[in-house]
Design an enzyme around this catalytic site. Structure first.
Site, PDB file in Angstrom:
ATOM      1  N   GLY A  34       0.813  -1.214   0.000  1.00 17.04           N
ATOM      2  CA  GLY A  34       0.000   0.000   0.000  1.00 17.04           C
ATOM      3  C   GLY A  34       0.843   1.259   0.000  1.00 17.04           C
ATOM      4  O   GLY A  34       0.443   2.298   0.528  1.00 17.04           O
ATOM      5  N   THR A  44       1.456   3.276  -2.284  1.00 21.40           N
ATOM      6  CA  THR A  44       0.949   4.369  -3.117  1.00 21.40           C
ATOM      7  C   THR A  44      -0.015   5.277  -2.360  1.00 21.40           C
ATOM      8  O   THR A  44      -0.332   6.371  -2.831  1.00 21.40           O
ATOM      9  CB  THR A  44       0.220   3.830  -4.365  1.00 21.40           C
ATOM     10  OG1 THR A  44      -0.888   3.025  -3.942  1.00 21.40           O
ATOM     11  CG2 THR A  44       1.153   3.007  -5.229  1.00 21.40           C
ATOM     12  N   ASP A  84      -0.501   7.028   3.654  1.00 18.17           N
ATOM     13  CA  ASP A  84       0.274   6.448   4.748  1.00 18.17           C
ATOM     14  C   ASP A  84       1.565   5.824   4.241  1.00 18.17           C
ATOM     15  O   ASP A  84       2.623   5.969   4.860  1.00 18.17           O
ATOM     16  CB  ASP A  84      -0.547   5.373   5.478  1.00 18.17           C
ATOM     17  CG  ASP A  84      -1.713   5.948   6.254  1.00 18.17           C
ATOM     18  OD1 ASP A  84      -1.977   7.156   6.117  1.00 18.17           O
ATOM     19  OD2 ASP A  84      -2.374   5.184   6.983  1.00 18.17           O
ATOM     20  N   ASP A 144       0.560  -8.511  -5.594  1.00 20.26           N
ATOM     21  CA  ASP A 144      -0.860  -8.362  -5.300  1.00 20.26           C
ATOM     22  C   ASP A 144      -1.165  -9.122  -4.015  1.00 20.26           C
ATOM     23  O   ASP A 144      -0.730 -10.267  -3.850  1.00 20.26           O
ATOM     24  CB  ASP A 144      -1.687  -8.918  -6.461  1.00 20.26           C
ATOM     25  CG  ASP A 144      -3.153  -8.517  -6.393  1.00 20.26           C
ATOM     26  OD1 ASP A 144      -3.726  -8.575  -5.293  1.00 20.26           O
ATOM     27  OD2 ASP A 144      -3.722  -8.162  -7.438  1.00 20.26           O
ATOM     28  N   LEU A 145      -1.920  -8.507  -3.113  1.00 20.26           N
ATOM     29  CA  LEU A 145      -2.276  -9.163  -1.859  1.00 20.26           C
ATOM     30  C   LEU A 145      -3.127 -10.409  -2.074  1.00 20.26           C
ATOM     31  O   LEU A 145      -3.243 -11.246  -1.177  1.00 20.26           O
ATOM     32  CB  LEU A 145      -3.016  -8.188  -0.937  1.00 20.26           C
ATOM     33  CG  LEU A 145      -2.163  -7.080  -0.307  1.00 20.26           C
ATOM     34  CD1 LEU A 145      -3.044  -6.096   0.449  1.00 20.26           C
ATOM     35  CD2 LEU A 145      -1.098  -7.664   0.612  1.00 20.26           C
ATOM     36  N   SER A 180      -8.296  -0.471  11.914  1.00 21.99           N
ATOM     37  CA  SER A 180      -9.044   0.769  11.692  1.00 21.99           C
ATOM     38  C   SER A 180     -10.094   1.012  12.763  1.00 21.99           C
ATOM     39  O   SER A 180     -10.700   0.072  13.293  1.00 21.99           O
ATOM     40  CB  SER A 180      -9.732   0.697  10.316  1.00 21.99           C
ATOM     41  OG  SER A 180     -10.686   1.738  10.159  1.00 21.99           O
ATOM     42  N   GLU A 208     -12.888   2.017  12.133  1.00 25.41           N
ATOM     43  CA  GLU A 208     -14.160   1.583  11.562  1.00 25.41           C
ATOM     44  C   GLU A 208     -14.573   0.219  12.124  1.00 25.41           C
ATOM     45  O   GLU A 208     -15.726  -0.183  11.999  1.00 25.41           O
ATOM     46  CB  GLU A 208     -14.068   1.514  10.034  1.00 25.41           C
ATOM     47  CG  GLU A 208     -14.011   2.868   9.347  1.00 25.41           C
ATOM     48  CD  GLU A 208     -15.358   3.593   9.326  1.00 25.41           C
ATOM     49  OE1 GLU A 208     -16.393   2.901   9.364  1.00 25.41           O
ATOM     50  OE2 GLU A 208     -15.361   4.829   9.279  1.00 25.41           O
ATOM     51  N   TYR A 218     -16.186  -2.818   4.746  1.00 25.08           N
ATOM     52  CA  TYR A 218     -14.793  -2.444   5.007  1.00 25.08           C
ATOM     53  C   TYR A 218     -14.435  -2.730   6.460  1.00 25.08           C
ATOM     54  O   TYR A 218     -13.398  -3.336   6.761  1.00 25.08           O
ATOM     55  CB  TYR A 218     -14.590  -0.961   4.701  1.00 25.08           C
ATOM     56  CG  TYR A 218     -13.260  -0.415   5.178  1.00 25.08           C
ATOM     57  CD1 TYR A 218     -12.096  -0.633   4.453  1.00 25.08           C
ATOM     58  CD2 TYR A 218     -13.173   0.331   6.355  1.00 25.08           C
ATOM     59  CE1 TYR A 218     -10.874  -0.129   4.889  1.00 25.08           C
ATOM     60  CE2 TYR A 218     -11.960   0.831   6.802  1.00 25.08           C
ATOM     61  CZ  TYR A 218     -10.822   0.600   6.064  1.00 25.08           C
ATOM     62  OH  TYR A 218      -9.617   1.088   6.508  1.00 25.08           O
ATOM     63  N   LYS A 233     -11.700  -5.400   8.009  1.00 24.01           N
ATOM     64  CA  LYS A 233     -10.613  -4.985   8.894  1.00 24.01           C
ATOM     65  C   LYS A 233     -10.610  -5.795  10.189  1.00 24.01           C
ATOM     66  O   LYS A 233      -9.543  -6.103  10.736  1.00 24.01           O
ATOM     67  CB  LYS A 233     -10.718  -3.482   9.199  1.00 24.01           C
ATOM     68  CG  LYS A 233     -10.196  -2.584   8.096  1.00 24.01           C
ATOM     69  CD  LYS A 233      -8.686  -2.703   7.938  1.00 24.01           C
ATOM     70  CE  LYS A 233      -8.119  -1.718   6.942  1.00 24.01           C
ATOM     71  NZ  LYS A 233      -6.653  -1.855   6.776  1.00 24.01           N
TER      72      LYS A 233
END
Length: 328
Positions: free
Chosen positions: A8, A10, A13, A56-57, A127, A129, A151, A155
């Site tokens: 991540g 890009t 963070d 790729d994950l 997160s 969230e 999402y 997480k």
């Protein structure tokens, strides 16, 4: 020289973390999804000294290949589909990338490290969230998780899988339960950047108004540059653990609008703001506010940039950016 791998890279963070690690003398490696990733040039411009790998994950073989090439001492798993609103539109893909992607990274790390697993440290980007329908205010590490979006559910899966690998394999695996953190590098689809960009354009006469959803939703907003410092501190501890990272203050979308418009000399923003039900979440998270006492006491971490400073920083950046675009 320590070596670190960031998935991540890009995102905001990833870029801030790469800058931090490079400043500390690390050799930094980053995972890029797809050879024609539109953010590839951004990474090369901001952190040109980072070694980039394609992977790729969802492709465990690519993760294993990257680990072999990077041979990291620290792995920071920041990769995810991070836009909450999109997670309702594509719950399956969000679950795969944001949830199963964590398992793929953990398992690849376990298999690659083998008997030397204790020599590698892992960070998972959890997160706020995950708290969703909050069960206590403020939220801390022990608060019951009740996610309210695909999402958030994804997480939670990644969070507990990280704990499971820590307990099952004695892996130094920590999770940062990060509350909302923003910056001028935030994508324009997120409400903070949507507001700062629109305010700049309204001030310059390039836009008439902005359309938003729930103006009363409250968040604990901090600066991404502060929060990546907490990530690094977690992996410097003797024992892995989970930490809430937050400012401990909450602000509504209305507060965000107050500060942003005031920065450009507009005291009454109501003529410029419209509401549309399309921007309302199917299940809203109304009040998120974190208790970072544990991070303060054990990591020595405290946020340095205030909410007002953050919003003004973002508006100033977008004013400069929009002026430059208008001239070009």
């Amino acid at each position: 020289m320590k070596r670190a791998l960031i998935t991540g890279i890009t995102g905001q963070d990833g870029l801030y973390l790469a800058e931090l690690l490079l400043s500390k003398g690390y050799e930094v490696h980053g995972l890029i999804r797809g050879q024609n990733n539109p953010k590839l040039e951004l990474v090369r411009n901001v952190v040109p000294d980072v070694h980039l790998h394609t992977g790729d994950l969802l492709d465990q073989s690519s993760l294993t290949r990257t680990l072999k090439a990077a041979a990291p001492d620290e792995v920071y798993n920041l990769g995810a589909i991070s836009y909450v609103a999109y997670s309702w539109e594509n719950a399956s893909l969000t679950s795969q990338v944001t949830g199963i992607g964590v398992l793929n990274m953990l398992e690849s790390l376990r298999l690659w490290a083998g008997d030397d697993l204790s020599g590698v440290r892992f960070y998972q980007a959890s997160s706020s969230e995950m708290f969703g329908k909050v069960q206590e205010v403020p939220q801390r590490e022990s608060t019951l998780l009740w996610p309210r979006s695909p999402y958030g559910v994804s997480k939670v899966y990644g969070h507990y899988m990280t704990i499971n690998y820590r307990e099952s394999y004695a892996m130094h695996a920590s999770s940062g339960i990060l509350f909302n953190h923003e910056s001028p590098r935030r994508g324009p689809e997120f409400v903070t950047r949507k507001v700062s960009q629109a305010v700049a354009r309204i001030k310059l006469g390039l836009q008439d108004d902005i359309t938003l959803g729930n103006l009363d939703a409250k968040r604990d907003w901090g600066f991404a540059g502060d929060y990546v410092r907490a990530m690094w501190l977690m992996l410097q501890q003797d024992q892995a653990d989970d930490y809430v990272i937050s400012t401990g203050s909450t602000h509504s979308i209305r507060d965000l609008l107050d500060v942003a418009f005031a920065r450009v000399g507009i005291d009454d923003w109501t003529p410029y703001v419209k509401q549309d039900p399309r921007f309302m979440r199917p299940a809203e998270v109304d009040l998120l506010i974190g208790d970072s006492t544990k991070a303060k006491e054990q990591l020595g971490w405290v946020p340095e940039v205030s909410f007002t400073q953050l919003v003004e920083m973002m508006v100033d950046n977008d004013l400069a950016e929009q002026k430059a675009l208008a001239r070009s």
